[in-house]
Design an enzyme around this catalytic site. Structure first.
Site, PDB file in Angstrom:
ATOM      1  N   LYS A  12      39.068  27.501  60.481  1.00 23.90           N
ATOM      2  CA  LYS A  12      39.539  26.457  61.416  1.00 23.90           C
ATOM      3  C   LYS A  12      41.042  26.567  61.592  1.00 23.90           C
ATOM      4  O   LYS A  12      41.744  27.136  60.736  1.00 23.90           O
ATOM      5  CB  LYS A  12      39.178  25.054  60.920  1.00 23.90           C
ATOM      6  CG  LYS A  12      39.802  24.620  59.576  1.00 23.90           C
ATOM      7  CD  LYS A  12      41.211  24.071  59.658  1.00 23.90           C
ATOM      8  CE  LYS A  12      41.802  23.773  58.281  1.00 23.90           C
ATOM      9  NZ  LYS A  12      43.232  23.706  58.201  1.00 23.90           N
ATOM     10  N   ASP A 139      38.698  19.358  53.328  1.00 27.16           N
ATOM     11  CA  ASP A 139      38.410  20.021  54.610  1.00 27.16           C
ATOM     12  C   ASP A 139      36.936  20.403  54.760  1.00 27.16           C
ATOM     13  O   ASP A 139      36.506  20.855  55.817  1.00 27.16           O
ATOM     14  CB  ASP A 139      39.227  21.321  54.732  1.00 27.16           C
ATOM     15  CG  ASP A 139      40.681  21.057  55.073  1.00 27.16           C
ATOM     16  OD1 ASP A 139      41.002  19.913  55.428  1.00 27.16           O
ATOM     17  OD2 ASP A 139      41.481  22.005  54.980  1.00 27.16           O
TER      18      ASP A 139
HETATM   19  O1  C5P Z   1      40.699  18.185  48.724  1.00 27.30           O
HETATM   20  P1  C5P Z   1      41.419  19.463  48.445  1.00 27.30           P
HETATM   21  O2  C5P Z   1      40.980  20.106  47.158  1.00 27.30           O
HETATM   22  O3  C5P Z   1      41.477  20.398  49.575  1.00 27.30           O
HETATM   23  O4  C5P Z   1      42.936  19.033  48.198  1.00 27.30           O
HETATM   24  C1  C5P Z   1      43.851  19.818  47.491  1.00 27.30           C
HETATM   25  C2  C5P Z   1      45.072  18.974  47.158  1.00 27.30           C
HETATM   26  O5  C5P Z   1      45.828  18.696  48.332  1.00 27.30           O
HETATM   27  C3  C5P Z   1      44.755  17.620  46.555  1.00 27.30           C
HETATM   28  O6  C5P Z   1      44.593  17.694  45.170  1.00 27.30           O
HETATM   29  C4  C5P Z   1      45.982  16.827  46.926  1.00 27.30           C
HETATM   30  O7  C5P Z   1      47.050  17.134  46.039  1.00 27.30           O
HETATM   31  C5  C5P Z   1      46.361  17.379  48.301  1.00 27.30           C
HETATM   32  N1  C5P Z   1      45.770  16.585  49.406  1.00 27.30           N
HETATM   33  C6  C5P Z   1      46.313  15.352  49.721  1.00 27.30           C
HETATM   34  N2  C5P Z   1      45.749  14.626  50.732  1.00 27.30           N
HETATM   35  C7  C5P Z   1      44.718  15.091  51.448  1.00 27.30           C
HETATM   36  C8  C5P Z   1      44.168  16.359  51.151  1.00 27.30           C
HETATM   37  C9  C5P Z   1      44.723  17.086  50.128  1.00 27.30           C
HETATM   38  O8  C5P Z   1      47.276  14.898  49.092  1.00 27.30           O
HETATM   39  N3  C5P Z   1      44.214  14.353  52.438  1.00 27.30           N
END
Ligand code: C5P
Length: 310
Positions: A12, A139
């Site tokens: 994406k 995501d």
């Molecule tokens: O959910 P994901 O593992 O992709 O997120 C990785 C990191 O990115 C999270 O641990 C967080 O530190 C940050 N993040 C965030 N807010 C979001 C998505 C991700 O702060 N909406």
């Protein structure tokens, strides 16, 4: 036993990534428009009778262990299904660059959910799979249905937008030796912009509504292309010379509509009126990209997310 299945898992790009503020769970509250593109990984899944889950990959640099989102998705789906004896052998053909801001890992995880749901005959619907996906990564829910969607909350509150009818082309570039950590990018964003963050649900909802009703979005048009706002770009670009170089190079290409960074980077892209124009620009600048150490891909917009391959 069900025949092996093959799932295509598209990358994406972000047409919009707005950081609204902080949530009670410590994540960021976001307002995004995500768009699937036809740069895809492929995941093959085959039943096994031994109750084991295993993963192999065509790229040696990628961990195929328990930390891989494909393995985490497979374990979670098996656990929630209540059939602990289910097994699968999986193989990933990886094409989407890793650590690139293109949701490659998330799309692979979503492909595991869709593929194993089919292989194991579990019969879960898209919304059940999206809810499982939300437990694994921000995501990932988008990647199930993909296409063009508004993504709010952490990224898991989805609102599907009409299929894009313009033939826009995407020229994507990335330095293969550089990746950006998503947690780092959000932590930097918080450090630099915390004082500008919105506070409270009504302030968040105002911004969501502004995005829902923005003129560039309904429908997407070549004449008024997306402004490509990405709040993480302002944080990542000053600290990452490969992002600055990529943006500068893309900006110099004749015929482009807009240039921006995807997700937390370092992939950057230019939108073109159609695929052919993007490809011509890429061919003309091939030496320039190479001299700067950038790899380039030309893509079209895709109206769907992970899908059983024909
Ligand atoms: O959910 P994901 O593992 O992709 O997120 C990785 C990191 O990115 C999270 O641990 C967080 O530190 C940050 N993040 C965030 N807010 C979001 C998505 C991700 O702060 N909406």
């Amino acid at each position: 036993m069900m025949a092996p299945v093959c799932i295509s898992a598209p990358a994406k790009i972000n047409l919009h990534l707005e950081v609204l503020g902080l949530r009670d769970d410590g994540f960021h509250e976001l307002a995004m428009v995500m768009q699937s593109i036809d740069l895809t990984d492929e995941l093959e899944c085959e039943n096994t009778a031994d109750g084991m889950l295993s993963l192999s990959c065509n790229q040696s640099g990628l961990s195929c262990g328990d930390d891989n989102l494909i393995m985490r998705a497979a374990r979670l789906l098996r656990e929630r299904s209540g059939f602990g004896e289910l097994g699968a052998r999986m193989h990933l053909n990886k094409r989407i660059p890793i650590g690139a801001g293109l949701a490659g890992g998330s799309s692979d995880g979503a492909a595991a959910l869709v593929g194993l749901n089919t292989l194991w005959g579990l019969g879960l619907g898209a919304s059940q799979l999206e809810s499982l996906a939300a437990d694994l990564g921000s995501d990932m829910p988008f990647c199930i249905a993909g296409g063009t969607q508004l993504c709010f909350g952490r990224g898991e509150r989805l609102e599907v937008l009409p299929e894009v009818s313009v033939p826009m082309g995407v020229l994507l570039v990335k330095d293969p030796s550089i990746s950006v950590s998503t947690p780092w990018a959000y932590a930097e964003c918080k450090r630099e912009r915390f004082h500008h963050y919105l506070v409270g649900e009504s302030a968040f909802e105002q911004r969501r509504e502004a995005l829902r009703t923005s003129a560039w979005l309904r429908p997407l048009q070549i004449e008024a292309p997306p402004p490509l706002r990405n709040d993480l770009q302002a944080v990542v670009a000053p600290q990452n010379s490969s992002v600055r170089k990529a943006l500068e190079l893309l900006e110099s290409l004749p015929g482009h509509l807009r240039v921006g960074m995807s997700g937390s980077g370092p992939s950057c892209f230019a939108l073109f009126p159609d695929f052919t124009t993007a490809e011509q620009a890429s061919q003309r600048s091939a030496e320039l990209f190479e001299a700067e150490g950038l790899h380039a891909w030309c893509c079209s917009l895709l109206p769907h997310g992970v899908k059983l391959a024909a």
